[in-house]
Design a protein around this motif. Structure first.
Motif, PDB file in Angstrom:
ATOM      1  N   ARG A 101       1.028  -1.331  -0.078  1.00 35.53           N
ATOM      2  CA  ARG A 101       0.035  -0.192   0.230  1.00 35.53           C
ATOM      3  C   ARG A 101       0.555   1.434  -0.194  1.00 35.53           C
ATOM      4  NH1 ARG A 101      -5.408  -1.104   3.287  1.00 35.53           N
ATOM      5  NH2 ARG A 101      -6.268  -2.562   2.092  1.00 35.53           N
ATOM      6  N   TRP A 102       2.305   0.855   0.689  1.00 32.31           N
ATOM      7  CA  TRP A 102       2.902   2.133   0.238  1.00 32.31           C
ATOM      8  C   TRP A 102       3.365   2.691  -1.203  1.00 32.31           C
ATOM      9  CZ3 TRP A 102       7.575   2.861   4.589  1.00 32.31           C
ATOM     10  CH2 TRP A 102       7.734   4.644   4.261  1.00 32.31           C
ATOM     11  N   SER A 105      -0.521   3.705  -2.467  1.00 33.07           N
ATOM     12  CA  SER A 105      -1.725   4.783  -2.346  1.00 33.07           C
ATOM     13  C   SER A 105      -1.476   6.119  -2.574  1.00 33.07           C
ATOM     14  CB  SER A 105      -1.989   4.653  -1.036  1.00 33.07           C
ATOM     15  OG  SER A 105      -1.802   3.191  -0.116  1.00 33.07           O
ATOM     16  N   TYR A 108       1.815   8.346  -0.434  1.00 29.77           N
ATOM     17  CA  TYR A 108       2.885   8.008   0.052  1.00 29.77           C
ATOM     18  C   TYR A 108       3.743   7.441  -0.881  1.00 29.77           C
ATOM     19  CZ  TYR A 108      -0.483   7.082   4.021  1.00 29.77           C
ATOM     20  OH  TYR A 108      -1.018   6.674   4.478  1.00 29.77           O
ATOM     21  N   PRO A 115       8.372   5.119  -3.940  1.00 31.94           N
ATOM     22  CA  PRO A 115       7.687   5.866  -2.229  1.00 31.94           C
ATOM     23  C   PRO A 115       8.679   6.799  -1.764  1.00 31.94           C
ATOM     24  CG  PRO A 115       9.313   3.671  -2.294  1.00 31.94           C
ATOM     25  CD  PRO A 115       9.154   4.275  -3.258  1.00 31.94           C
ATOM     26  N   ILE A 118       7.813   9.192   5.168  1.00 33.07           N
ATOM     27  CA  ILE A 118       6.369   9.399   5.623  1.00 33.07           C
ATOM     28  C   ILE A 118       6.920   9.843   7.135  1.00 33.07           C
ATOM     29  CG2 ILE A 118       4.887   9.230   3.616  1.00 33.07           C
ATOM     30  CD1 ILE A 118       4.643   6.106   5.341  1.00 33.07           C
ATOM     31  N   PRO A 126      -1.136  11.550   4.834  1.00 31.83           N
ATOM     32  CA  PRO A 126      -0.305  10.398   5.453  1.00 31.83           C
ATOM     33  C   PRO A 126       0.684   9.824   6.524  1.00 31.83           C
ATOM     34  CG  PRO A 126      -0.439  11.068   3.167  1.00 31.83           C
ATOM     35  CD  PRO A 126      -0.970  11.774   4.016  1.00 31.83           C
ATOM     36  N   SER A 127       0.748   8.811   6.932  1.00 27.99           N
ATOM     37  CA  SER A 127       1.374   9.005   7.980  1.00 27.99           C
ATOM     38  C   SER A 127       1.437   7.259   8.014  1.00 27.99           C
ATOM     39  CB  SER A 127       0.900   9.244   9.544  1.00 27.99           C
ATOM     40  OG  SER A 127      -0.321   8.744  10.003  1.00 27.99           O
ATOM     41  N   PHE A 128       2.736   6.896   8.622  1.00 32.09           N
ATOM     42  CA  PHE A 128       2.964   5.237   8.672  1.00 32.09           C
ATOM     43  C   PHE A 128       1.767   4.472   9.643  1.00 32.09           C
ATOM     44  CE2 PHE A 128       4.861   1.451  10.481  1.00 32.09           C
ATOM     45  CZ  PHE A 128       5.306   0.800   9.387  1.00 32.09           C
ATOM     46  N   LEU A 131      -1.308   4.108   7.801  1.00 27.73           N
ATOM     47  CA  LEU A 131      -0.935   3.131   6.657  1.00 27.73           C
ATOM     48  C   LEU A 131      -1.247   1.555   7.287  1.00 27.73           C
ATOM     49  CD1 LEU A 131       0.297   2.603   3.650  1.00 27.73           C
ATOM     50  CD2 LEU A 131       2.510   2.179   4.703  1.00 27.73           C
ATOM     51  N   ARG A 160      10.955  10.973  10.213  1.00 27.34           N
ATOM     52  CA  ARG A 160       9.839  10.410   8.873  1.00 27.34           C
ATOM     53  C   ARG A 160      10.880   8.651   8.497  1.00 27.34           C
ATOM     54  NH1 ARG A 160       7.469  14.509   7.384  1.00 27.34           N
ATOM     55  NH2 ARG A 160       6.982  13.513   5.481  1.00 27.34           N
TER      56      ARG A 160
END
Length: 286
Positions: A101-102, A105, A108, A115, A118, A126-128, A131, A160
């Motif tokens: 998905r990273w 999406s 991301y 990639p 994030i 977006p953030s881990f 996600l 990050r």
């Protein structure tokens, strides 16, 4: 009845199986797995496959006749229950889905599909953490973060999170390597076997083969292949992710696929030297 054993003819099937087994035997020897232990694995696998093929008609006696495995061993193998592979598969599935998905999406990846770093947490966007929670709320994002970092798949800098594409090729965790070794190679062989058993081969399985290349030319070809492969995997991942999320409640969404790419090369002049013998040992009956 005549002899129907394909190996008795020492023909093409015999040669094909031995060619497939050679790298596997190299792995077995490196892990100190003897032929006796391997034979037990073979017998157990024969029983498992025959059980699947026969379904409800798979009695111990029928499986024994079908496989040549003694009925006593058939019964013992069928009573085994191994959940370790299921555990490894759930773990690998979770980690792979997060990474997938990273790579697919919006927010991301950059305009080229690469990639982007994030934040670990964010109130919006977006953030881990977001996600991981988009995949499952049953697993703590910190747990996934630590595991991916341990395997060298991501790193953290200035709060990050950075995805390391090179880490996807060979994760540090040996259990994960063996999981993908088994499933990638297993699905490839499954596709090839289905193709040779079908009048109309249903699966994509193609390869390009060249020899008589020098080392520099080989490096150029491999670099081109890696670039094309990375782009192909990224595009297929994005396509599949979009289709998967289009209708998450689809009752017919029960199919899976695996699309893989490999590149193998060797120096054909590097001949393996025969093992040095130390004299002939007498037969047991001498």
């Amino acid at each position: 009845m005549g002899d129907t054993d394909p190996f008795s003819k020492a023909g093409a099937f015999d040669r094909a199986i031995r060619r497939i087994l050679r790298p596997l035997v190299r792995a077995l020897i490196s892990q100190n797995v003897t032929v006796t232990a391997f034979y037990r694995l073979v017998k157990q696998t024969y029983v498992e496959v025959a059980t699947e093929m026969l379904g409800q008609d798979g009695t111990d006696s029928r499986i024994s006749v079908m496989t040549g495995v003694h009925r006593r061993d058939v019964k013992a193998f069928r009573s085994l229950s191994d959940t370790s592979d299921q555990t490894d598969q759930r773990k690998a599935s979770m980690l792979s889905t997060v990474v997938g998905r990273w790579l697919s999406s919006t927010g991301y990846v950059d305009a080229d599909g690469r990639p982007v770093p994030i934040p670990r947490n964010a109130e919006a966007g977006p953030s881990f953490e977001a996600l991981v929670q988009s995949v499952s709320r049953d697993v703590r994002p910190r747990t996934v973060l630590d595991e991916l970092a341990r395997q060298g798949i991501l790193t953290i800098a200035e709060d990050r999170v950075h995805l390391l594409l090179e880490g996807l090729v060979a994760p540090a965790d040996m259990d994960q390597r063996l999981h993908f070794f088994a499933h990638n190679l297993g699905d490839h062989v499954d596709a090839a076997v289905t193709n040779i058993l079908s009048d109309t081969p249903p699966h994509l399985e193609r390869a390009v083969f060249y020899n008589a290349l020098d080392a520099e030319a080989l490096r150029d070809v491999e670099a081109e292949a890696r670039a094309i492969a990375t782009d192909a995997l990224r595009r297929v991942n994005a396509k599949a992710a979009a289709l998967q999320t289009a209708d998450p409640t689809d009752p017919e969404a029960s199919h899976r696929f695996r699309f893989g790419i490999f590149f193998y090369s060797e120096d054909e002049t590097a001949q393996t030297q025969p093992a040095k013998t130390e004299g002939q040992e007498p037969d047991d009956d001498q």
